[in-house]
Write an enzyme that holds these catalytic residues in place. Sequence first.
Site, PDB file in Angstrom:
ATOM      1  N   GLU A 120       0.845  -1.131   0.017  1.00  0.00           N
ATOM      2  CA  GLU A 120      -0.020  -0.074  -0.006  1.00  0.00           C
ATOM      3  C   GLU A 120       1.020   1.376   0.139  1.00  0.00           C
ATOM      4  O   GLU A 120       2.178   1.066  -0.064  1.00  0.00           O
ATOM      5  CB  GLU A 120      -0.845  -0.110   1.270  1.00  0.00           C
ATOM      6  CG  GLU A 120      -2.064  -1.235   1.296  1.00  0.00           C
ATOM      7  CD  GLU A 120      -3.079  -1.110   2.180  1.00  0.00           C
ATOM      8  OE1 GLU A 120      -4.087  -0.876   1.992  1.00  0.00           O
ATOM      9  OE2 GLU A 120      -2.446  -1.036   3.567  1.00  0.00           O
ATOM     10  N   HIS A 242      -9.037   9.337   2.852  1.00  0.00           N
ATOM     11  CA  HIS A 242      -8.726   8.489   2.268  1.00  0.00           C
ATOM     12  C   HIS A 242      -8.842   8.730   0.593  1.00  0.00           C
ATOM     13  O   HIS A 242      -9.843   9.428   0.433  1.00  0.00           O
ATOM     14  CB  HIS A 242      -9.424   7.188   2.653  1.00  0.00           C
ATOM     15  CG  HIS A 242      -8.835   5.758   1.721  1.00  0.00           C
ATOM     16  ND1 HIS A 242      -8.791   5.454   0.659  1.00  0.00           N
ATOM     17  CD2 HIS A 242      -8.344   4.723   2.528  1.00  0.00           C
ATOM     18  CE1 HIS A 242      -8.331   4.399   0.338  1.00  0.00           C
ATOM     19  NE2 HIS A 242      -7.861   3.902   1.620  1.00  0.00           N
ATOM     20  N   ARG A 288      -0.911   8.889   1.637  1.00  0.00           N
ATOM     21  CA  ARG A 288      -2.412   9.348   1.388  1.00  0.00           C
ATOM     22  C   ARG A 288      -2.475  10.821   1.373  1.00  0.00           C
ATOM     23  O   ARG A 288      -3.374  11.474   0.801  1.00  0.00           O
ATOM     24  CB  ARG A 288      -3.112   8.741   2.425  1.00  0.00           C
ATOM     25  CG  ARG A 288      -3.689   7.451   2.078  1.00  0.00           C
ATOM     26  CD  ARG A 288      -4.430   6.945   3.270  1.00  0.00           C
ATOM     27  NE  ARG A 288      -4.458   5.532   3.279  1.00  0.00           N
ATOM     28  CZ  ARG A 288      -4.970   4.702   3.891  1.00  0.00           C
ATOM     29  NH1 ARG A 288      -5.518   5.240   5.076  1.00  0.00           N
ATOM     30  NH2 ARG A 288      -4.786   3.276   3.657  1.00  0.00           N
ATOM     31  N   HIS A 349     -11.305   9.654   6.768  1.00  0.00           N
ATOM     32  CA  HIS A 349     -11.231   8.229   6.903  1.00  0.00           C
ATOM     33  C   HIS A 349     -10.432   7.877   8.439  1.00  0.00           C
ATOM     34  O   HIS A 349     -10.835   6.880   8.892  1.00  0.00           O
ATOM     35  CB  HIS A 349     -10.197   7.866   5.730  1.00  0.00           C
ATOM     36  CG  HIS A 349      -9.845   6.207   5.894  1.00  0.00           C
ATOM     37  ND1 HIS A 349     -10.810   5.279   5.683  1.00  0.00           N
ATOM     38  CD2 HIS A 349      -8.454   5.431   5.902  1.00  0.00           C
ATOM     39  CE1 HIS A 349     -10.107   4.107   5.641  1.00  0.00           C
ATOM     40  NE2 HIS A 349      -8.857   4.351   6.165  1.00  0.00           N
ATOM     41  N   ARG A 384      -0.961   8.938   8.813  1.00  0.00           N
ATOM     42  CA  ARG A 384      -0.837   7.674   9.135  1.00  0.00           C
ATOM     43  C   ARG A 384      -0.424   6.861   7.891  1.00  0.00           C
ATOM     44  O   ARG A 384      -1.022   7.065   6.846  1.00  0.00           O
ATOM     45  CB  ARG A 384      -1.958   7.279   9.699  1.00  0.00           C
ATOM     46  CG  ARG A 384      -1.956   5.628  10.074  1.00  0.00           C
ATOM     47  CD  ARG A 384      -3.205   4.975  10.494  1.00  0.00           C
ATOM     48  NE  ARG A 384      -4.344   5.255   9.639  1.00  0.00           N
ATOM     49  CZ  ARG A 384      -4.685   4.290   8.762  1.00  0.00           C
ATOM     50  NH1 ARG A 384      -4.144   3.186   8.855  1.00  0.00           N
ATOM     51  NH2 ARG A 384      -5.934   4.405   8.219  1.00  0.00           N
TER      52      ARG A 384
HETATM   53  P1  FAD Z   1     -13.613   0.775  16.184  1.00  0.00           P
HETATM   54  O1  FAD Z   1     -13.179  -0.386  15.518  1.00  0.00           O
HETATM   55  O2  FAD Z   1     -13.982   1.742  15.381  1.00  0.00           O
HETATM   56  O3  FAD Z   1     -14.528   0.293  17.263  1.00  0.00           O
HETATM   57  C1  FAD Z   1     -14.995   1.334  18.165  1.00  0.00           C
HETATM   58  C2  FAD Z   1     -15.902   0.670  19.311  1.00  0.00           C
HETATM   59  O4  FAD Z   1     -16.247   1.707  20.115  1.00  0.00           O
HETATM   60  C3  FAD Z   1     -17.192   0.273  18.719  1.00  0.00           C
HETATM   61  O5  FAD Z   1     -17.557  -1.191  19.268  1.00  0.00           O
HETATM   62  C4  FAD Z   1     -18.368   1.385  19.094  1.00  0.00           C
HETATM   63  O6  FAD Z   1     -19.696   0.868  19.069  1.00  0.00           O
HETATM   64  C5  FAD Z   1     -17.706   1.606  20.449  1.00  0.00           C
HETATM   65  N1  FAD Z   1     -18.212   3.116  20.876  1.00  0.00           N
HETATM   66  C6  FAD Z   1     -17.938   4.278  20.385  1.00  0.00           C
HETATM   67  N2  FAD Z   1     -18.598   5.298  21.307  1.00  0.00           N
HETATM   68  C7  FAD Z   1     -18.876   4.493  22.066  1.00  0.00           C
HETATM   69  C8  FAD Z   1     -19.856   4.931  23.433  1.00  0.00           C
HETATM   70  N3  FAD Z   1     -20.221   6.349  23.368  1.00  0.00           N
HETATM   71  N4  FAD Z   1     -20.179   3.955  24.381  1.00  0.00           N
HETATM   72  C9  FAD Z   1     -19.857   2.759  23.860  1.00  0.00           C
HETATM   73  N5  FAD Z   1     -19.347   2.251  22.813  1.00  0.00           N
HETATM   74  C10 FAD Z   1     -18.872   3.213  22.011  1.00  0.00           C
HETATM   75  N6  FAD Z   1      -6.593   0.192   9.314  1.00  0.00           N
HETATM   76  C11 FAD Z   1      -5.634  -0.572   9.001  1.00  0.00           C
HETATM   77  O7  FAD Z   1      -4.792  -0.673   9.731  1.00  0.00           O
HETATM   78  N7  FAD Z   1      -5.863  -1.486   8.000  1.00  0.00           N
HETATM   79  C12 FAD Z   1      -6.799  -1.238   7.067  1.00  0.00           C
HETATM   80  O8  FAD Z   1      -7.033  -1.975   6.233  1.00  0.00           O
HETATM   81  C13 FAD Z   1      -7.847  -0.596   7.570  1.00  0.00           C
HETATM   82  N8  FAD Z   1      -9.008  -0.236   6.565  1.00  0.00           N
HETATM   83  C14 FAD Z   1     -10.115   0.396   6.905  1.00  0.00           C
HETATM   84  C15 FAD Z   1     -11.157   0.617   6.154  1.00  0.00           C
HETATM   85  C16 FAD Z   1     -12.261   1.385   6.190  1.00  0.00           C
HETATM   86  C17 FAD Z   1     -13.562   1.210   5.705  1.00  0.00           C
HETATM   87  C18 FAD Z   1     -12.296   2.017   7.611  1.00  0.00           C
HETATM   88  C19 FAD Z   1     -13.292   2.740   8.103  1.00  0.00           C
HETATM   89  C20 FAD Z   1     -10.866   2.222   8.406  1.00  0.00           C
HETATM   90  C21 FAD Z   1      -9.838   1.227   7.968  1.00  0.00           C
HETATM   91  N9  FAD Z   1      -8.811   1.183   8.812  1.00  0.00           N
HETATM   92  C22 FAD Z   1      -7.691   0.404   8.450  1.00  0.00           C
HETATM   93  C23 FAD Z   1      -8.673   1.994  10.268  1.00  0.00           C
HETATM   94  C24 FAD Z   1      -9.055   1.034  10.943  1.00  0.00           C
HETATM   95  O9  FAD Z   1     -10.007   0.153  10.767  1.00  0.00           O
HETATM   96  C25 FAD Z   1      -9.407   1.632  12.444  1.00  0.00           C
HETATM   97  O10 FAD Z   1      -8.506   2.770  12.821  1.00  0.00           O
HETATM   98  C26 FAD Z   1      -9.439   0.620  13.704  1.00  0.00           C
HETATM   99  O11 FAD Z   1     -10.307  -0.462  13.192  1.00  0.00           O
HETATM  100  C27 FAD Z   1      -9.997   1.247  14.980  1.00  0.00           C
HETATM  101  O12 FAD Z   1     -10.354   0.332  15.782  1.00  0.00           O
HETATM  102  P2  FAD Z   1     -10.697   0.707  17.317  1.00  0.00           P
HETATM  103  O13 FAD Z   1     -10.814  -0.605  17.924  1.00  0.00           O
HETATM  104  O14 FAD Z   1     -10.020   1.795  17.776  1.00  0.00           O
HETATM  105  O15 FAD Z   1     -12.115   1.370  16.956  1.00  0.00           O
HETATM  106  C1  SIN Z   2      -7.337   0.470   2.788  1.00  0.00           C
HETATM  107  O1  SIN Z   2      -7.576  -0.833   2.641  1.00  0.00           O
HETATM  108  O2  SIN Z   2      -7.228   1.299   1.722  1.00  0.00           O
HETATM  109  C2  SIN Z   2      -7.321   0.938   4.123  1.00  0.00           C
HETATM  110  C3  SIN Z   2      -6.112   0.799   4.621  1.00  0.00           C
HETATM  111  C4  SIN Z   2      -6.045   1.750   5.887  1.00  0.00           C
HETATM  112  O3  SIN Z   2      -6.819   2.701   6.204  1.00  0.00           O
HETATM  113  O4  SIN Z   2      -4.813   1.713   6.462  1.00  0.00           O
END
Ligand code: FAD
Ligand code: SIN
Length: 535
Positions: A120, A242, A288, A349, A384
């Site tokens: 990537e 993104h 990015r 993103h 990032r």
């Molecule tokens: P999240 O997975 O967003 O989880 C947040 C949690 O908090 C959820 O359970 C939600 O319900 C809970 N929550 C929020 N507010 C409250 C509240 N007030 N009370 C109770 N619960 C709450 N990163 C990579 O490294 N590789 C990738 O390939 C990649 N692809 C991506 C593709 C997409 C479409 C997106 C959107 C992001 C991508 N990212 C990727 C970024 C990455 O997915 C996220 O940064 C990461 O998953 C965040 O994880 P997290 O556990 O911090 O939060």
């Molecule tokens: C993607 O698959 O392009 C998302 C990867 C990322 O946000 O790290």
Amino acid sequence: MTTPTHLFDVLVIGSGAAGMTLALQLTRDYRIAILSKDEPNEGSTYYAQGGVAAVLDEYDSMESHIQDTLIAGAGLCHQEIVKFTVKQSPQIINWLVEKGVNFDKEPGATGNNQFHLTKEGGHSHRRVIHAADATGKEIALTLYDALNENSNISFFKQFVAVDLVNAHNIGHKGNECLGAYVLNLETGKVELFRANYVIIATGGASKVYLYTSNPDTASGDGIAMAWRAGCRVANLEFNQFHPTCLYHPEAKSFLISEALRGEGAKLVLPDRKEFMHRFDARAELAPRDIVARAIDHEMKRLGCDCVYLDISHKPSKFIKDHFPNIYARCFELGIDITTTPIPIVPAAHYTCGGILTDINGKTDVPNLYAIGESSFTGLHGANRMASNSLLECMVFASAAAKHIMMQPKVKSHMPKVPMWDDSQVTNSIEDITISHNWDELRRFMWDYVGIVRTDKRLQRARRRVQLLQQEVSEYYSNYRISSDLLELRNLITVADLIIQSAIRRKESRGLHFTLDHPNLLEGAKDTVLIPPNFG
Ligand code: FAD
Ligand code: SIN
């Protein structure tokens, strides 16, 4: 009916990669509550596509991953944090594999470690381990199954954390975190969760922008709650856009993974001419911020609604094997990506800044940790690098779990916490205010605090956010809370913090680009905001 009070050793707010990893890495003698405000897997983790960056190939090296991260971060990454994170990457992948995550193997591979690695933007090697183009789903479902096997972990879905409970907010000495008030969406009542350790794992705040790749949960709740509780936040001006989200009236927030560019897809204009080489020698695989700005520039120059991503020169079988979900979703919408370029636009993103933590995920408030996208560890700097986020979630969740296990499990001092009092509020008859303010906020953030900024636009946004803040705070004091009101209140707080941070940075660096200060200043500095009740 009395409102229930829950008592746990550890309260984890958020059930994405960060929250679930932490819960699973604590030993089974901890009684853990894990909350999700929606369905258990509704968060960014589930939608992650590309994969997890990790040094797994014999021709790759830790040094190279570290250097690539530092370059993408445009001088603002904290070197010791980058080294710490990258060095843990092989262990984290082993842990996921042990839990049952089924990453794609090289065709014909029989051994355990011959994973297919993709590439990537910003990476100088193939080092992104993945499960086709739905890596997040595979990780989320596997970890959720593992949680359900642990009887010490209680899952509370559709429970929205409203605010943290701090000792000094309830008239006690000190500022330690004692738990959280949480809205049970089924009963409409606010319940008290008491815990010795509280972890914010609530994800990012990209929903502050009108167009985003993120699910609806990304409303910055944890960042806003931590700020109100007295935590410093850092580098919130670095909002990552993104480059390639699907542009289609029927597709909400559908990402076209950067891995397509890693496998050779080209960005083209409506006349099918390539353009990225005019902006950066790394062309489609530049970091990015550069690619998103180039697209924004070309769209404004030509006055077009989108540009295109073309992978149709690759064999059809290759595309369907590597990107089955993207292929299927586009096909449903009438776009055959094996023959046709995909219409794309940039969208918000990732939140690079967040709650300031140390290397163990500890925040400024005793007993309170922050991990995952809600946190600021110093890993990402001003931009990032792709696939470093899931890695960060799991590395710092593990570090925080280890740190908690080194502290006393039971606290000697447990001050009394009052129950939530809503006796002075009434039911809202003005819900239109919430939806109107919600739209207004996200639109001016997109227009004034987006990919390209100016001093004037930021000041305009500041004035508007202050008005909204007054209105919503009045509304919050007078009416019974709902999840929409809570999200709006948090989004306004985070928007204000983003704008304040952007106004302070008088240079263009990484994701923060402003026409009034187009140059890079010497000496890179973090933007740290200190809340009024800090210390
Ligand atoms: P999240 O997975 O967003 O989880 C947040 C949690 O908090 C959820 O359970 C939600 O319900 C809970 N929550 C929020 N507010 C409250 C509240 N007030 N009370 C109770 N619960 C709450 N990163 C990579 O490294 N590789 C990738 O390939 C990649 N692809 C991506 C593709 C997409 C479409 C997106 C959107 C992001 C991508 N990212 C990727 C970024 C990455 O997915 C996220 O940064 C990461 O998953 C965040 O994880 P997290 O556990 O911090 O939060
Ligand atoms: C993607 O698959 O392009 C998302 C990867 C990322 O946000 O790290």
